[in-house]
Scaffold this motif. Structure first.
Motif, PDB file in Angstrom:
ATOM      1  N   UNK A 230      27.793  24.413  15.844  1.00 35.60           N
ATOM      2  CA  UNK A 230      28.759  23.478  16.424  1.00 35.60           C
ATOM      3  C   UNK A 230      30.046  24.185  16.824  1.00 35.60           C
ATOM      4  N   UNK A 231      30.508  25.114  15.995  1.00 36.69           N
ATOM      5  CA  UNK A 231      31.719  25.856  16.335  1.00 36.69           C
ATOM      6  C   UNK A 231      31.511  26.710  17.575  1.00 36.69           C
ATOM      7  N   UNK A 232      30.326  27.321  17.668  1.00 38.68           N
ATOM      8  CA  UNK A 232      30.022  28.109  18.857  1.00 38.68           C
ATOM      9  C   UNK A 232      30.032  27.225  20.099  1.00 38.68           C
ATOM     10  N   UNK A 233      29.434  26.045  19.982  1.00 32.79           N
ATOM     11  CA  UNK A 233      29.392  25.126  21.118  1.00 32.79           C
ATOM     12  C   UNK A 233      30.798  24.695  21.518  1.00 32.79           C
ATOM     13  N   UNK A 234      31.659  24.450  20.529  1.00 29.82           N
ATOM     14  CA  UNK A 234      33.037  24.048  20.839  1.00 29.82           C
ATOM     15  C   UNK A 234      33.772  25.140  21.616  1.00 29.82           C
ATOM     16  N   UNK A 235      33.384  26.390  21.396  1.00 32.50           N
ATOM     17  CA  UNK A 235      34.076  27.500  22.055  1.00 32.50           C
ATOM     18  C   UNK A 235      33.455  27.878  23.394  1.00 32.50           C
ATOM     19  N   UNK A 236      32.268  27.339  23.716  1.00 26.98           N
ATOM     20  CA  UNK A 236      31.593  27.716  24.966  1.00 26.98           C
ATOM     21  C   UNK A 236      32.419  27.375  26.204  1.00 26.98           C
ATOM     22  N   UNK A 237      32.996  26.153  26.318  1.00 26.66           N
ATOM     23  CA  UNK A 237      33.807  25.871  27.515  1.00 26.66           C
ATOM     24  C   UNK A 237      34.944  26.870  27.717  1.00 26.66           C
ATOM     25  N   UNK A 238      35.557  27.291  26.607  1.00 23.71           N
ATOM     26  CA  UNK A 238      36.619  28.286  26.715  1.00 23.71           C
ATOM     27  C   UNK A 238      36.040  29.618  27.187  1.00 23.71           C
TER      28      UNK A 238
END
Length: 354
Positions: A230-238
């Protein structure tokens, strides 16, 4: 025409003459606040956006490189701005992708729970020697009774190979610390610093090291893998906002005589918009039709490489063979160096914040 000057309500500039709109800022000179005025801009902007998106969708999907070429040539009112197109499509994609991430997170937590509850392999030289001795005893017993149990030489050799490469008896794991002691400290509610030091954290650990041990502790508890995803996914747009300019920089390096960096950035915005549109459609189809043939999905994914080649060919207008070579090299560099590096950073970020 009246020569009596009036002041614009918006910019307060003096207006001489009868004008319906201020020549300085464009607002109506007599713009009384009514319900129509209140909602006019919102509705008109939405309808304008909607119409531009519809006009831009077909060229984006079926005319590779057309929108980028039209934009750099100055045709910027008819079609959706590349930045707006990218933001709009990426929001839809990440919304659909969030459902996939939730599924992955649940599966990861289930696997993490099994690993955390698995038997612990003692990570010591003495234990490895005991395991080796036990394996030898078992193999010797099998050899002595080989004819009795009907085991061939090939089956015996295969059993020997399995016992040397695996721990029998289900899932076993080895931790870099005394997990039993760490579990005891967790159960009695010991402070985190005490637990981290038992796990091996240094005395002068900084923020990043502490976050790494925090993530490791969550994994040991059985709930870290899902949080990492989930943390990785949260950072994908960035990360995409970093990858896209890097992709444009690659184009600039390979086509350094074909315009400013901003030209290549326009191409990148539209190309990534196409990619997000394709992947969003595949995600939507997968949710609605779970039995959708996988080979068709993969065929669509690989067709994006053909789209990229055609987009480069139409936008930069170079020889087809030169374009083919450059498209292959750019794809190779981007897929095998830049993207893995970015997602490696995302993984560390996810572990540090798990």
């Amino acid at each position: 025409m009246s020569n009596n000057p009036i002041n614009c309500q918006n910019c307060e500039k003096s207006i001489v003459g009868e004008f319906r709109f201020c020549p300085n800022c464009g607002q109506k000179t007599n713009d009384e606040l009514t319900l129509g005025v209140l909602f006019y801009n919102t509705i008109s902007n939405y309808l304008s956006f909607d119409a531009k998106f519809l006009r831009s969708f077909a060229p984006l999907m079926f005319k590779p490189g057309y929108l980028a070429k039209a934009f750099v040539q100055g045709k910027r009112s008819r079609y959706l701005h590349p930045g707006n197109m990218y933001l709009f499509v990426s929001v839809i994609f990440f919304f659909l992708f969030s459902f996939v991430i939730n599924d992955w997170s649940k599966d990861a937590d289930e696997l993490n729970k099994r690993i955390a509850e698995a038997d612990v392999v003692e990570n010591s030289e003495s234990q490895r020697k005991r395991d080796s001795i036990n394996n030898i005893k078992v193999l010797n017993a099998l050899k002595r009774n080989q004819n009795l149990i009907g085991m061939s030489d090939e089956e015996l050799a295969r059993t020997d190979s399995i016992m040397r490469s695996q721990k029998l008896g289900g899932i076993k794991t080895s931790w870099g610390f005394n997990k039993s002691k760490v579990d005891s400290l967790v159960n009695v509610g010991a402070p985190e610093d005490v637990i981290y030091k038992e796990m091996g954290m240094s005395e002068d650990a900084g923020y990043f090291e502490r976050q790494i041990y925090k993530g490791s502790l969550n994994i040991a508890k059985g709930s870290g893998f899902g949080k990492i995803i989930k943390r990785m996914f949260d950072a994908v747009p960035v990360a995409m906002f970093i990858l896209l300019p890097l992709f444009a920089l690659l184009l600039k390096l390979f086509y350094f005589r074909r315009g400013r960096y901003s030209y290549h950035l326009v191409f990148s915005f539209y190309f990534f918009s196409f990619l997000f549109t394709v992947f969003a459609m595949l995600l939507g189809i997968g949710r609605i039709f779970p039995a959708f043939p996988a080979w068709i999905s993969w065929l669509i994914v690989f067709s994006t490489f053909l789209y990229f080649y055609l987009a480069l060919f139409h936008f930069y207008q170079r020889h087809w063979f030169t374009t083919l070579l450059k498209s292959g090299v750019i794809t190779f560099i981007f897929l095998l160096t830049i993207i893995p590096t970015a997602f490696g950073i995302l993984f560390v970020f996810g572990l540090a914040n798990a």
